[in-house]
Design an enzyme around this catalytic site. Sequence first.
Site, PDB file in Angstrom:
ATOM      1  N   CYS A 136       0.838  -1.204   0.000  1.00 49.26           N
ATOM      2  CA  CYS A 136       0.000   0.000   0.000  1.00 49.26           C
ATOM      3  C   CYS A 136       0.867   1.245   0.000  1.00 49.26           C
ATOM      4  CB  CYS A 136      -0.928  -0.021   1.214  1.00 49.26           C
ATOM      5  SG  CYS A 136      -1.959   1.445   1.330  1.00 49.26           S
ATOM      6  N   CYS A 139      -0.382   4.106   2.162  1.00 51.23           N
ATOM      7  CA  CYS A 139      -0.165   3.897   3.604  1.00 51.23           C
ATOM      8  C   CYS A 139       1.291   4.166   3.982  1.00 51.23           C
ATOM      9  CB  CYS A 139      -0.469   2.458   4.021  1.00 51.23           C
ATOM     10  SG  CYS A 139      -1.954   1.758   3.329  1.00 51.23           S
ATOM     11  N   ASP A 140       2.204   3.644   3.202  1.00 48.53           N
ATOM     12  CA  ASP A 140       3.600   3.579   3.651  1.00 48.53           C
ATOM     13  C   ASP A 140       4.575   4.427   2.836  1.00 48.53           C
ATOM     14  OD1 ASP A 140       2.887   1.761   5.635  1.00 48.53           O
ATOM     15  OD2 ASP A 140       2.986   0.083   4.247  1.00 48.53           O
TER      16      ASP A 140
END
Length: 315
Positions: A136, A139-140
């Site tokens: 992701c 997300c990261d």
Amino acid sequence: METERIKCLIIGSGPAGYTAAIYAGRANLSPVLYEGIQPGGQLTTTTDVENFPGYPQGISGPQLMEDLRTQAERFGADIRFGIATASDLGQAPYKITIDGEKVIEADSLIIATGATAKYLGLDDEKKYAGMGVSACATCDGFFYRKKVVAVVGGGDTACEEAIYLAGLASKVYLVVRKPYLRASKIMQERVRKHDKIEVLFEHNVVGLFGENGVEGMNLVKRWEEPDEERYSLPIDGFFLAIGHKPNSDIFKPYLDTDEVGYITTDGDSPRTKVPGVFAAGDVADPHYRQAITAAGSGCKAAIEAERYLSEKGLI
Ligand code: NDP
């Protein structure tokens, strides 16, 4: 087989499931939630969540899920360990088999079983989980500012993630196993024009290496062709974008899904074609796949369940 009748059954324990449980609990629906294979859902596999509103300093994925769970329990949600293994949505009450040994008869059902990111199947993906391997970018990606990352995949998701990461990282390798991208023309064009993205066509990743996290990837160019070439490139982050598999298999005989398996709902609502059955979160969302959008759809599903039960005179 043991049976139990309940008003509102929620399957899945990601942000969608827990938010549905908070709302259903506060609406006195006495919700029962089965956690599924991965209690807490996909977010338990990430480190810090920095884009969930309300946490200006960020929060760890597992802590966020623990907080959502505690909040749901505060309003009376009955949270149980167990996996839904079969469904019969032919007529209400809907029958869901748990762990192959118990049947829940539910007046309303909220499916929040999520989606599972696909991985290549390398041992190194497990070895470096949370230490440089991610599925992701939204997300990261933030952790890779001014660093070098690789994205695997040639579809729209891979292109989107490569472009997103190129806004943060110093360099992005897009590793594509075929000699062409499967993504839409417009995404291909954007990738091609981006000076920070280098597309490695006809490449497969066969391993990762590094002392304290990912420091590089082992590649094979033109696998099993006469001119096959093996080499390594230094990277700091490794992102998978080779598709997601929605966890909808047991419901497919009764619900509409798209060709990938995402449950089809009525417009922006979580209503499926079966009255009283709702789908929330990633299992019905091929587009956004964010914790906050999943939470929002879980909220909608619980409100819809309450309306449905009320109209049917079941509460
Ligand atoms: P896709 O299935 O479209 O693409 C998956 C990609 O991963 C393909 O390039 C595939 O390669 C590659 N891949 C699969 N398995 C492996 C493997 N083992 N090793 C290496 N590469 C592999 O998935 P997406 O998630 O990209 O997209 C899913 C759907 O969502 C699509 O319909 C897409 O159009 C849509 N979407 C739309 C967006 C938008 O409109 N903004 C954004 C994101 C997705 P190969 O081509 O060789 O099979």
